[in-house]
Design a protein around this motif. Structure first.
Motif, PDB file in Angstrom:
ATOM      1  N   LEU A  61      16.174  -7.944  56.305  1.00 45.76           N
ATOM      2  CA  LEU A  61      17.145  -7.242  55.473  1.00 45.76           C
ATOM      3  C   LEU A  61      17.087  -7.821  54.070  1.00 45.76           C
ATOM      4  O   LEU A  61      17.134  -9.053  53.888  1.00 45.76           O
ATOM      5  N   GLU A  62      16.970  -6.931  53.061  1.00 42.45           N
ATOM      6  CA  GLU A  62      16.906  -7.352  51.665  1.00 42.45           C
ATOM      7  C   GLU A  62      18.254  -7.079  51.012  1.00 42.45           C
ATOM      8  O   GLU A  62      18.731  -5.937  51.002  1.00 42.45           O
ATOM      9  N   VAL A  63      18.889  -8.117  50.501  1.00 41.70           N
ATOM     10  CA  VAL A  63      20.202  -8.031  49.878  1.00 41.70           C
ATOM     11  C   VAL A  63      20.064  -8.364  48.406  1.00 41.70           C
ATOM     12  O   VAL A  63      19.423  -9.357  48.035  1.00 41.70           O
TER      13      VAL A  63
ATOM     14  N   GLU B  95       7.950  -2.647  53.119  1.00 40.78           N
ATOM     15  CA  GLU B  95       9.326  -2.421  52.705  1.00 40.78           C
ATOM     16  C   GLU B  95       9.663  -0.946  52.906  1.00 40.78           C
ATOM     17  O   GLU B  95       8.928  -0.056  52.450  1.00 40.78           O
ATOM     18  N   ALA B  96      10.776  -0.668  53.621  1.00 36.92           N
ATOM     19  CA  ALA B  96      11.224   0.711  53.855  1.00 36.92           C
ATOM     20  C   ALA B  96      12.044   1.161  52.653  1.00 36.92           C
ATOM     21  O   ALA B  96      13.102   0.605  52.367  1.00 36.92           O
ATOM     22  N   LEU B  97      11.547   2.155  51.929  1.00 33.24           N
ATOM     23  CA  LEU B  97      12.201   2.685  50.745  1.00 33.24           C
ATOM     24  C   LEU B  97      12.738   4.079  51.062  1.00 33.24           C
ATOM     25  O   LEU B  97      12.006   4.933  51.575  1.00 33.24           O
ATOM     26  N   MET B  98      14.010   4.305  50.770  1.00 34.98           N
ATOM     27  CA  MET B  98      14.653   5.567  51.116  1.00 34.98           C
ATOM     28  C   MET B  98      14.125   6.705  50.250  1.00 34.98           C
ATOM     29  O   MET B  98      14.035   6.603  49.027  1.00 34.98           O
TER      30      MET B  98
ATOM     31  N   VAL C 146       9.082  -5.080  59.159  1.00 37.20           N
ATOM     32  CA  VAL C 146       9.621  -4.054  58.277  1.00 37.20           C
ATOM     33  C   VAL C 146      10.810  -4.650  57.531  1.00 37.20           C
ATOM     34  O   VAL C 146      11.616  -5.401  58.107  1.00 37.20           O
ATOM     35  N   ALA C 147      10.898  -4.375  56.230  1.00 37.28           N
ATOM     36  CA  ALA C 147      11.993  -4.868  55.395  1.00 37.28           C
ATOM     37  C   ALA C 147      12.858  -3.685  54.978  1.00 37.28           C
ATOM     38  O   ALA C 147      12.342  -2.671  54.492  1.00 37.28           O
ATOM     39  N   VAL C 148      14.158  -3.806  55.185  1.00 35.88           N
ATOM     40  CA  VAL C 148      15.099  -2.721  54.900  1.00 35.88           C
ATOM     41  C   VAL C 148      16.086  -3.194  53.848  1.00 35.88           C
ATOM     42  O   VAL C 148      16.672  -4.286  53.973  1.00 35.88           O
ATOM     43  N   ASN C 149      16.266  -2.391  52.795  1.00 36.64           N
ATOM     44  CA  ASN C 149      17.209  -2.724  51.733  1.00 36.64           C
ATOM     45  C   ASN C 149      18.643  -2.464  52.191  1.00 36.64           C
ATOM     46  O   ASN C 149      18.931  -1.465  52.854  1.00 36.64           O
ATOM     47  N   VAL C 150      19.536  -3.359  51.816  1.00 37.33           N
ATOM     48  CA  VAL C 150      20.968  -3.197  52.086  1.00 37.33           C
ATOM     49  C   VAL C 150      21.676  -3.187  50.738  1.00 37.33           C
ATOM     50  O   VAL C 150      21.618  -4.169  49.988  1.00 37.33           O
ATOM     51  N   SER C 151      22.335  -2.078  50.412  1.00 34.28           N
ATOM     52  CA  SER C 151      23.016  -1.976  49.129  1.00 34.28           C
ATOM     53  C   SER C 151      24.298  -2.803  49.150  1.00 34.28           C
ATOM     54  O   SER C 151      24.783  -3.225  50.199  1.00 34.28           O
ATOM     55  N   SER C 152      24.847  -3.021  47.963  1.00 36.51           N
ATOM     56  CA  SER C 152      26.085  -3.797  47.873  1.00 36.51           C
ATOM     57  C   SER C 152      27.227  -3.098  48.597  1.00 36.51           C
ATOM     58  O   SER C 152      28.105  -3.749  49.164  1.00 36.51           O
ATOM     59  N   VAL C 153      27.214  -1.760  48.611  1.00 36.27           N
ATOM     60  CA  VAL C 153      28.264  -1.020  49.323  1.00 36.27           C
ATOM     61  C   VAL C 153      28.141  -1.248  50.817  1.00 36.27           C
ATOM     62  O   VAL C 153      29.129  -1.476  51.519  1.00 36.27           O
ATOM     63  N   GLN C 154      26.896  -1.212  51.330  1.00 35.33           N
ATOM     64  CA  GLN C 154      26.685  -1.477  52.753  1.00 35.33           C
ATOM     65  C   GLN C 154      27.077  -2.896  53.111  1.00 35.33           C
ATOM     66  O   GLN C 154      27.672  -3.153  54.155  1.00 35.33           O
TER      67      GLN C 154
END
Length: 728
Positions: free
Chosen positions: A593-595, A503-506, A559-567
């Protein structure tokens, strides 16, 4: 420098008249001389041709016949013999000399090579000049206009050639000839025609003077008409411009009706009168607009502009008046609910009643204004020696009590609350705008604390806002410098122990190497919408890094990338994902993509459509923090997701909470029924891992395995990872 239109119209004509008259006066003598000379030359050409014809006739018809009879001799000095006949040249000379003083046009034949009997005939100065000229150009006349014996005359001379064999023989064989090598075509002498032009010049001068006089008279008439036209144009324009100047000074002075000479000027005058009428209407409208500009039409209170103007005035005069300026911003809590449920008409009546209630409560010298839909402003002066907070809290309480009075509207009883922000000019506000800003900061703090309360501005509140602004500024700079980078936390297949993804964490990694905790900047990034470009940058970096570790021998690790509610609310998420995949060359199956649930609660239909488009790209979708939302189960079956991630809150107390264990079993069973993979995050203990495995959970991640790692450390960790070391 501007010039008068009158002179702009008349001066060109005057200048043309002067230049024209001067040109005629200067050019007339030269034109007259040219005309007289050219006329005399034309006459000379005719005269010379006539004499040549006479000589030729005399030579061919007279001399030939006389000498052929045998009784006469052709000789230059024929006067000395009774049988003598003049040679053609002598005949011509004697003919042109006959009665010469009485002629206005005189002809002469002269040569620098005379026979003996004409040796006394000498060339004058003109003839010498002419001889040189015809030597160079024998086919042209040599012409001069000169004064001679008190007369003006044009003297024109042309070459006299030997044009007959008999003439050549005569001149070569004559006993008194000065030259005996003549040839056919040689120039023997000059044939001169002199014309007295005194009469012509006098008539020309008279004509020139007459033309000049007529020209002057014509120019005078043109100037007279031009001056009159210019006056008829300029005088009305002066009156119109004078009226315009008066109008610019606020004097309403229209033009009186007049008989204008020209339609254009009359049209301009009509246009001015129309403009003047419109200006009167504009002033009346401007007065109404000014009233509207500073007054709220619903409550008849001052509006934001009027409030700001009065505040600026009092702030600028506060030092001189030795007074403090205080303001209260009053925001009615949840007022929009009234408009949404009871309608805007009821909402307007409520605002009118609130305005009346506030006016009854506030002191007479207080300025009350309506600043927005449900926001009021209160402005009050107090003495400069008043304690800083004295009366601020009391006034805020009075305002809140006035708002909270029971209101009877449309058969309903309403009880409202208000949030109040107060500020005083003693807090270094240099102008009204800064004082309003301080009151706004206090008002926002009152809302953040739960509404229905009053907050007085303090420097600490401004410092917190300033710190947030500086943080946003630093985030902008960090985004441009590429300081936001992904750290990777490994993900594992719980049943086999294999490393299956990360998981890719910013993380915010400053240029000095320090790390900013995510909790300090991600909420601000989401509030300021910076999370959109930051998330795009993280997605591109994560895909590029995933491609890099594929090349390092770690094939198949996604790779898993988080997508925020704003995105997720951003319309370009699908296009962004497609563009990143094309740019980095990553296989879509290696991207997930993780929502979060909170990002899916807005418009379900639109959410499903967007997720479907993302799924069609070939990527996997995961529902993050599952179970923390409010309506997951109601729409989960319609969402095109591949994986559910159990929130760490359930995993933390899993060993001690039977409820959490029950929830875990339910989620695992739900995943089986919907054919979804289940991943638990936040695993830190072996006992948790064993319980998750026993429950049927397929995938895990957490500190038990590894903390989030930078790219190089993650690749090193993955290469050295052994399934046996972590198998439970």
């Amino acid at each position: 420098m501007s010039r008068s239109l009158y002179w702009k119209i008349t001066s060109p004509v005057l200048l043309i008249a002067l230049v024209g008259t001067l040109s005629v006066s200067l050019a007339a003598p030269y034109l007259l001389e040219w005309f007289v000379t050219q006329t005399a030359v034309d006459n000379a050409q005719q005269q010379a041709a006539t004499f040549r014809n006479i000589r030729n006739y005399y030579s061919e018809q007279v001399v030939a016949k006389v000498t052929g009879s045998g009784g006469f001799n052709v000789m230059a000095d024929h006067q000395l013999s009774a049988e003598g006949v003049p040679v053609p040249a002598t005949f011509l000379i004697e003919m042109v000399d006959y009665d010469k003083p009485q002629e206005l046009v005189m002809t002469d034949l002269i040569s620098p090579y005379p026979f003996k009997n004409r040796i006394e005939r000498k060339m004058d100065e003109y003839q010498k000049r002419a001889w040189k000229a015809v030597q160079a150009n024998p086919d042209e006349f040599y012409v001069e206009l000169l004064e001679q014996d008190g007369k003006m005359m044009v003297r024109a001379a042309q070459a006299d050639r030997l044009n007959a064999p008999a003439c050549v023989a005569c001149h070569n064989n004559h006993p008194t000839s000065l030259k005996r090598d003549w040839k056919l075509g040689d120039v023997r002498g000059l044939l001169e025609v002199s014309t007295v032009v005194d009469g012509w010049l006098e008539r020309g001068v008279w004509i020139s003077r007459t033309l000049s006089g007529v020209t002057l008279l014509a120019f005078a008439l043109v100037m007279l008409v031009n001056f009159r036209v210019a006056r008829q144009v300029s005088e009305p324009l002066n009156r119109i411009s004078g009226s315009l100047r008066s109008l610019s000074r606020g004097e309403d002075r229209g033009l009186s009706p007049e008989d204008y000479q020209y339609q254009e000027v009359e049209s301009l005058a009509d246009a001015f009168n129309g403009f003047s009428e419109k200006e009167r209407e504009r002033k009346q409208l401007a007065h109404k607009v000014e009233m509207l500009a500073y007054t709220d039409p619903l409550t008849q209170l001052a509006n934001r502009t009027g409030f700001q103007q009065e505040l600026d005035k009092r702030m600028s005069e506060s030092a001189e008046r030795q007074a403090l300026v205080r303001i209260w911003l009053v925001d009615v809590d949840h007022f929009r609910d009234i408009n949404d449920t009871l309608g805007y008409e009821v909402g307007d009546k409520v605002l009118g009643l609130l305005a009346e209630a506030l006016q009854r409560t506030l002191p007479a010298d207080t300025l009350l204004a309506r600043l927005g839909e449900d926001e009021f402003g209160v402005l009050l002066d107090v003495a400069a020696d008043t304690a800083e907070w004295s009366g601020l809290e009391y006034m805020a309480e009075q305002v809140q009590q006035a708002v909270s009075e029971h209101l009877q509207v449309a058969g309903r009883t309403l009880k409202l609350t208000a949030s109040v922000g107060a500020a005083c000019s003693s807090h270094d506000a240099e102008n009204g705008q800064e004082l309003i800003l301080q009151a706004n900061i206090a008002l926002h703090q009152a809302k953040a604390l739960g509404r229905n309360r009053a907050v007085i501005h303090s420097p600490e509140l401004s410092a917190a806002v300033t710190q947030r602004v500086e943080l946003v500024h630093d985030m902008h700079n960090g985004l441009e410098l590429g300081e936001f980078v992904p750290f990777y936390q490994p993900q594992f297949d719980l049943q086999t122990g294999a490393l299956i993804g990360a998981e890719a964490l910013m993380r915010w990694q400053r240029k000095d190497g320090s790390l900013m905790p995510p909790g300090m900047f991600i909420p601000v990034a989401e509030q300021s919408s910076l999370i959109v470009p930051m998330g795009a940058q993280i997605m591109e970096n994560a895909c590029r890094d995933c491609q890099a570790w594929q090349a390092e021998g770690l094939e198949g690790i996604r790779v898993a990338v988080n997508v925020s509610s704003v995105q997720f609310a951003d319309d370009d998420l699908v296009a962004l994902t497609r563009a990143v995949l094309e740019k980095t060359g990553l296989q879509p199956a290696l991207l997930e993509l993780e929502v979060t649930e909170s990002g899916l609660l807005a418009e379900v239909d639109e959410v499903i459509a967007s997720l479907q488009k993302l799924h069609e790209l070939g990527i996997e979708l995961a529902l993050d923090d599952f179970g923390t939302g409010y309506s997951s189960l109601s729409y989960l079956k319609t969402l095109p997701v591949d994986r559910l991630k159990i929130d760490r809150e359930f995993v933390r107390d899993l060993l001690n909470s039977s409820d959490d264990q029950a929830i875990l079993r339910m989620i695992v069973e739900l995943g089986k029924q919907l054919n979804l993979k289940i991943l638990a995050e936040g695993v830190e203990e072996a006992e948790q891992l064993a319980l998750l495995k026993a429950s049927g959970c397929q995938e895990v991640q957490g500190f038990y395995y590894a903390k989030p790692l930078p790219l190089n450390e993650f690749i090193e960790y993955a290469k050295n990872y052994s399934v046996a070391e972590t198998t439970v």
